[in-house]
Enzyme design. Structure first.
Site, PDB file in Angstrom:
ATOM      1  N   LEU A  33       0.819  -1.332   0.015  1.00  8.74           N
ATOM      2  CA  LEU A  33       0.014   0.135  -0.079  1.00  8.74           C
ATOM      3  C   LEU A  33       0.836   1.362   0.066  1.00  8.74           C
ATOM      4  O   LEU A  33       2.017   1.363   0.538  1.00  8.74           O
ATOM      5  CB  LEU A  33      -0.997   0.050   1.288  1.00  8.74           C
ATOM      6  CG  LEU A  33      -1.680  -1.345   1.089  1.00  8.74           C
ATOM      7  CD1 LEU A  33      -2.834  -1.205   2.547  1.00  8.74           C
ATOM      8  CD2 LEU A  33      -2.657  -1.503   0.002  1.00  8.74           C
ATOM      9  N   HIS A  34       0.032   2.291  -0.615  1.00  8.76           N
ATOM     10  CA  HIS A  34       1.103   3.663  -0.756  1.00  8.76           C
ATOM     11  C   HIS A  34      -0.256   4.735  -0.291  1.00  8.76           C
ATOM     12  O   HIS A  34      -1.386   4.285  -0.428  1.00  8.76           O
ATOM     13  CB  HIS A  34       1.588   3.853  -2.202  1.00  8.76           C
ATOM     14  CG  HIS A  34       0.948   3.362  -3.229  1.00  8.76           C
ATOM     15  ND1 HIS A  34      -0.186   4.107  -3.680  1.00  8.76           N
ATOM     16  CD2 HIS A  34       1.022   2.539  -3.823  1.00  8.76           C
ATOM     17  CE1 HIS A  34      -0.557   3.627  -4.726  1.00  8.76           C
ATOM     18  NE2 HIS A  34      -0.064   2.479  -5.237  1.00  8.76           N
ATOM     19  N   GLY A  36      -1.689   6.231  -2.622  1.00  9.33           N
ATOM     20  CA  GLY A  36      -2.729   5.999  -3.581  1.00  9.33           C
ATOM     21  C   GLY A  36      -3.716   5.389  -2.753  1.00  9.33           C
ATOM     22  O   GLY A  36      -4.967   5.788  -2.836  1.00  9.33           O
ATOM     23  N   HIS A  37      -3.487   4.142  -2.257  1.00  9.99           N
ATOM     24  CA  HIS A  37      -4.472   3.436  -1.491  1.00  9.99           C
ATOM     25  C   HIS A  37      -4.946   4.193  -0.406  1.00  9.99           C
ATOM     26  O   HIS A  37      -6.293   4.296  -0.100  1.00  9.99           O
ATOM     27  CB  HIS A  37      -3.708   2.026  -1.131  1.00  9.99           C
ATOM     28  CG  HIS A  37      -3.187   1.286  -2.139  1.00  9.99           C
ATOM     29  ND1 HIS A  37      -1.916   1.105  -2.473  1.00  9.99           N
ATOM     30  CD2 HIS A  37      -3.912   0.452  -3.121  1.00  9.99           C
ATOM     31  CE1 HIS A  37      -1.833   0.089  -3.322  1.00  9.99           C
ATOM     32  NE2 HIS A  37      -2.934  -0.232  -3.821  1.00  9.99           N
ATOM     33  N   GLU A 148      -8.476   5.778  -9.871  1.00 10.09           N
ATOM     34  CA  GLU A 148      -8.379   5.945 -11.679  1.00 10.09           C
ATOM     35  C   GLU A 148      -6.999   5.840 -12.294  1.00 10.09           C
ATOM     36  O   GLU A 148      -7.075   5.883 -13.658  1.00 10.09           O
ATOM     37  CB  GLU A 148      -8.819   7.638 -11.586  1.00 10.09           C
ATOM     38  CG  GLU A 148     -10.429   7.485 -11.444  1.00 10.09           C
ATOM     39  CD  GLU A 148     -10.837   9.111 -11.807  1.00 10.09           C
ATOM     40  OE1 GLU A 148     -10.153   9.997 -11.631  1.00 10.09           O
ATOM     41  OE2 GLU A 148     -12.085   9.112 -12.064  1.00 10.09           O
ATOM     42  N   LYS A 149      -6.251   5.497 -11.578  1.00 10.69           N
ATOM     43  CA  LYS A 149      -4.719   5.104 -12.100  1.00 10.69           C
ATOM     44  C   LYS A 149      -5.064   3.713 -13.046  1.00 10.69           C
ATOM     45  O   LYS A 149      -4.898   3.779 -14.254  1.00 10.69           O
ATOM     46  CB  LYS A 149      -3.635   4.757 -11.490  1.00 10.69           C
ATOM     47  CG  LYS A 149      -2.448   4.355 -12.138  1.00 10.69           C
ATOM     48  CD  LYS A 149      -1.126   4.256 -11.370  1.00 10.69           C
ATOM     49  CE  LYS A 149      -1.214   2.855 -10.561  1.00 10.69           C
ATOM     50  NZ  LYS A 149      -1.126   1.837 -11.640  1.00 10.69           N
ATOM     51  N   ASP A 150      -5.938   2.740 -12.489  1.00 10.19           N
ATOM     52  CA  ASP A 150      -6.508   1.698 -13.434  1.00 10.19           C
ATOM     53  C   ASP A 150      -7.764   2.194 -13.991  1.00 10.19           C
ATOM     54  O   ASP A 150      -8.843   1.590 -13.616  1.00 10.19           O
ATOM     55  CB  ASP A 150      -6.390   0.370 -12.348  1.00 10.19           C
ATOM     56  CG  ASP A 150      -5.088   0.202 -11.737  1.00 10.19           C
ATOM     57  OD1 ASP A 150      -4.240  -0.519 -12.695  1.00 10.19           O
ATOM     58  OD2 ASP A 150      -4.840   0.447 -10.720  1.00 10.19           O
ATOM     59  N   GLN A 153      -9.738  -0.685 -15.615  1.00 11.35           N
ATOM     60  CA  GLN A 153     -10.314  -1.600 -14.323  1.00 11.35           C
ATOM     61  C   GLN A 153     -11.518  -0.978 -13.960  1.00 11.35           C
ATOM     62  O   GLN A 153     -12.529  -2.081 -13.913  1.00 11.35           O
ATOM     63  CB  GLN A 153      -9.326  -1.725 -13.505  1.00 11.35           C
ATOM     64  CG  GLN A 153      -9.666  -2.694 -12.315  1.00 11.35           C
ATOM     65  CD  GLN A 153      -8.668  -3.034 -11.377  1.00 11.35           C
ATOM     66  OE1 GLN A 153      -7.938  -4.059 -11.464  1.00 11.35           O
ATOM     67  NE2 GLN A 153      -8.528  -2.181 -10.149  1.00 11.35           N
ATOM     68  N   SER A 192       2.146   3.726  -7.487  1.00 11.73           N
ATOM     69  CA  SER A 192       1.941   2.514  -7.778  1.00 11.73           C
ATOM     70  C   SER A 192       2.736   1.593  -7.167  1.00 11.73           C
ATOM     71  O   SER A 192       3.895   1.682  -6.809  1.00 11.73           O
ATOM     72  CB  SER A 192       2.166   2.240  -9.349  1.00 11.73           C
ATOM     73  OG  SER A 192       2.258   0.617  -9.731  1.00 11.73           O
TER      74      SER A 192
END
Ligand code: PAF
Length: 289
Positions: A33-34, A36-37, A148-150, A153, A192
């Site tokens: 996790l980073h 973003g998460h 939204e990076k993915d 997905q 990421s």
């Protein structure tokens, strides 16, 4: 914060929350996790009475065994981060717990799952749908959070939820998907879990991906879609150590390629780039309108 390893215990916790009329947010992750998460979890903590974070490196979405083996696993650090931002439960099952039998279900939502990542990673989105549908059915959350990076997905999972809605699944009718904005390093690199795999020289060149995407916004105002695609590819391929696998400019809803700027109301550019000698596969995207 409680750590749950079994599906039975997870369902019991959720059913206790439901009897107390509590709303539940689910944040599916593969760990490592980073920030973003963390932004997804914080959003869930704000919007729900209880937040469940799943940490599970899902083998069925990896079409490359080396990629699965190399995927970073940092459970202790993940739990410390989740506790500090107010997650209530971590669901961290084994592969056998999630897949007591092989999952043979086939999900198909073209073109969302056949283009771009779908074309270059056959079976990837089928695996994503297998695990995410299981998690949705275990938890039946009110809200589920995705970065939204993915970008692709989110489109595939939205199509899957719409499909379950059509089939009459009550959980799918109630649940809302919450897309959350990309979080970037100061130099523009999208956060990421794979960034931890970059060697120092690779990490130094990786920000050129977002630099080219951002630069293409201005460029696109006076150029066609094809010219803009080529501009991005040229900018990135000119950097020693970076190689574009694909760059497409698509309808942000259907993910079908567009040929003119008037083809869709919302248009997104989606890219995958190989970085370094290993190489590490990095994805990013940008909104044109
Ligand atoms: O985006 C991810 O980390 C994974 O694809 C997800 C949604 C957790 C499913 O394994």
């Amino acid at each position: 914060m409680e750590i749950i390893n079994s599906v039975k215990e997870l369902k019991a916790k959720v059913s206790a929350l439901r009897s107390d009329n509590k709303t539940v947010g689910l944040v599916p992750t593969m760990g490592a996790l980073h920030a973003g998460h963390a932004s997804l979890v914080s959003q869930s903590v704000k919007e729900n009475d209880a937040t469940i974070v799943s940490v599970f490196v899902n083998p069925t979405q990896f079409n490359d065994k080396n990629d699965l083996a190399a995927y970073p696993r940092t459970m202790d650090a993940d739990c410390a981060l989740l506790e500090s931002i107010g997650a209530d439960y971590v669901f961290a099952p084994t592969v056998e717990e999630v897949y007591p039998e092989p999952d043979t279900r086939i999900f198909s939502y073209p073109p969302t799952d056949t283009v771009m990542e779908g074309a270059f990673r056959p079976g990837h989105f089928n695996g994503v749908c297998q695990i995410v549908s299981k998690l949705f059915m275990f938890v039946e959350p009110d809200h589920s959070y995705f970065g939204e990076k993915d970008f692709q997905q989110i489109a595939v999972i939205s199509a899957m939820v719409a499909d379950y809605q059509t089939q009459g699944a009550e959980w799918a009718k109630r649940m809302k998907i919450r897309p959350c904005p990309i979080i970037r390093e100061e130099d523009g690199l999208a956060l990421s879990s794979r960034n931890t795999l970059l060697a120092a020289n690779e990490r130094a060149i990786a920000p050129n991906i977002y630099k080219a995407l951002k630069g293409s916004i201005d460029y696109s105002r006076t150029h066609t879609i094809d010219e803009t695609k080529q501009y991005v590819i040229n900018q990135i391929d000119a950097v020693d150590g970076l190689e574009v696998q694909y760059y497409d400019i698509v309808n942000a809803g259907t993910l079908a390629s567009v040929t003119t700027w008037d083809d869709a109301e919302h248009i997104q550019g989606c890219i995958t780039v190989f970085c370094g000698a290993t190489p590490i596969r990095l994805i990013d995207n940008i909104n044109y309108k």
